[in-house]
Write an enzyme that holds these catalytic residues in place. Structure first.
Site, short mmCIF file in Angstrom:
data_model
loop_
_atom_site.label_atom_id
_atom_site.label_comp_id
_atom_site.label_asym_id
_atom_site.label_seq_id
_atom_site.Cartn_x
_atom_site.Cartn_y
_atom_site.Cartn_z
N LEU A 18 -1.53 5.47 -2.96
CA LEU A 18 -0.25 4.91 -2.50
C LEU A 18 0.79 4.97 -3.61
O LEU A 18 0.48 4.72 -4.77
CB LEU A 18 -0.45 3.44 -2.11
N ASP A 60 -6.85 4.08 -4.87
CA ASP A 60 -6.08 3.17 -5.76
C ASP A 60 -6.97 2.20 -6.52
O ASP A 60 -6.47 1.25 -7.13
CB ASP A 60 -5.06 2.39 -4.93
N HIS A 161 5.27 -6.12 -7.17
CA HIS A 161 4.38 -7.26 -7.34
C HIS A 161 5.08 -8.25 -8.28
O HIS A 161 5.94 -7.84 -9.06
CB HIS A 161 3.07 -6.83 -8.03
N CYS A 248 -2.23 -3.92 -14.15
CA CYS A 248 -2.96 -3.51 -12.93
C CYS A 248 -4.32 -2.92 -13.23
O CYS A 248 -5.21 -2.93 -12.40
CB CYS A 248 -2.17 -2.45 -12.17
C1 CIR Z 1 -0.83 0.41 -4.86
O1 CIR Z 1 0.14 0.77 -4.19
O2 CIR Z 1 -1.56 -0.50 -4.50
C2 CIR Z 1 -1.09 1.13 -6.15
N1 CIR Z 1 -0.62 2.47 -6.08
C3 CIR Z 1 -0.44 0.41 -7.31
C4 CIR Z 1 -0.99 -0.96 -7.56
C5 CIR Z 1 -0.40 -1.61 -8.74
N2 CIR Z 1 -1.06 -2.83 -9.00
C6 CIR Z 1 -0.52 -3.87 -9.63
O3 CIR Z 1 0.67 -3.88 -9.91
N3 CIR Z 1 -1.28 -4.92 -9.83
#
Ligand code: CIR
Length: 253
Positions: A18, A60, A161, A248
């Site tokens: 994603l 992801d 987020h 993340c």
């Molecule tokens: C997503 O869309 O879930 C991942 N591509 C990115 C997640 C990033 N996570 C975060 O900021 N904790």
């Protein structure tokens, strides 16, 4: 002090994960190098690294932070808001069973991504975003309050987020960008201001004696040094292409 971190190698399917960014397709070889350097940096911070292998099934899943909220005393297994990511919690829960006895869960219709949760000492800030809904935020607030912590729900205006735009650095100091610069919920904190051109670097991580920041944000680096922090800079380009930042990529506890 953090003792442990959990990280997970990105699979080749990461390239089909994603994203909302228009920064282009990630380069898998570079991505693996960046991930390896991330692990080395964490080791330098003195933590024990639990390193999970890649899962092609979950593109992801290298962004492990979204699957749990952890304190030394208890673990909360989240209910990630993106359908393609929801199944990531199974593996993480079984790994966490090796560290925790006291578990809580976010249950549907509540959804919550760990990226929307910021802990500052005994206070949890819980963002409402495209991934975390009101019910998920309400459930987490109830859980943390039942464990003797404070909980504040923060509806987001612009960030992906909550922690995309804010980091707790310890000693009542936060690094903040954009909508969090003048936010009433964070009035009580001293702020390290992250300018709009350096916005991506508002997602950094304090791990014991170091603050790990993304490479290429000279102003943030300078402000961190002036504030007395030892920094480690890491190239994050291939994670940034898929909306990911430094927080993340690990669960820290
Ligand atoms: C997503 O869309 O879930 C991942 N591509 C990115 C997640 C990033 N996570 C975060 O900021 N904790």
């Amino acid at each position: 002090m953090f003792k442990n971190v959990i990280v997970k190698t990105p699979g080749k399917s990461y390239l089909n994960g994603l994203t909302t960014s228009d920064l282009g397709k990630p380069d898998y070889e570079k991505l693996l190098i960046q991930h390896k350097n991330y692990i080395e940096a964490l080791k330098k911070c003195g933590v024990t690294v639990t390193h999970l292998p890649a899962s092609e099934e979950f593109p992801d899943s290298t962004f492990v932070e979204d699957t749990a909220v952890l304190t030394p005393e208890f673990a909360v297994v989240t209910n990630p808001g993106a359908d393609s990511r929801n199944g990531e919690i199974k593996e993480i829960e079984s790994v966490l069973k090796g560290f925790y006895k006291n578990f809580h869960y976010i249950n549907s219709p509540g959804t919550l991504d760990g990226g929307d949760v910021l802990q500052a000492e005994d206070h949890f800030y819980i963002g409402i975003s495209d991934r975390t809904n009101e019910e998920g935020a309400r459930q987490l607030k109830e859980i943390v309050e039942s464990e003797g912590f404070k909980g504040t729900i923060v509806p987001l205006k612009e960030f992906f987020h909550l922690k995309t735009g804010i980091t707790y650095l310890g000693n009542n100091i936060i690094a903040a960008a954009g909508e969090f610069l003048d936010h009433p919920d964070f009035e009580e904190y001293e702020k390290l201001i992250v300018s709009s051109k350096d916005e991506y670097s508002a997602n950094c991580i304090r791990v014991n004696d170091f603050v790990i920041i993304p490479k290429g944000y000279a102003e943030t680096k300078r402000k961190m040094s002036e504030a007395g922090y030892k920094t480690i800079e890491l190239e994050m380009s291939e994670f940034q292409k898929h909306d990911g930042g430094l927080s993340c990529l690990s669960l820290r506890f």
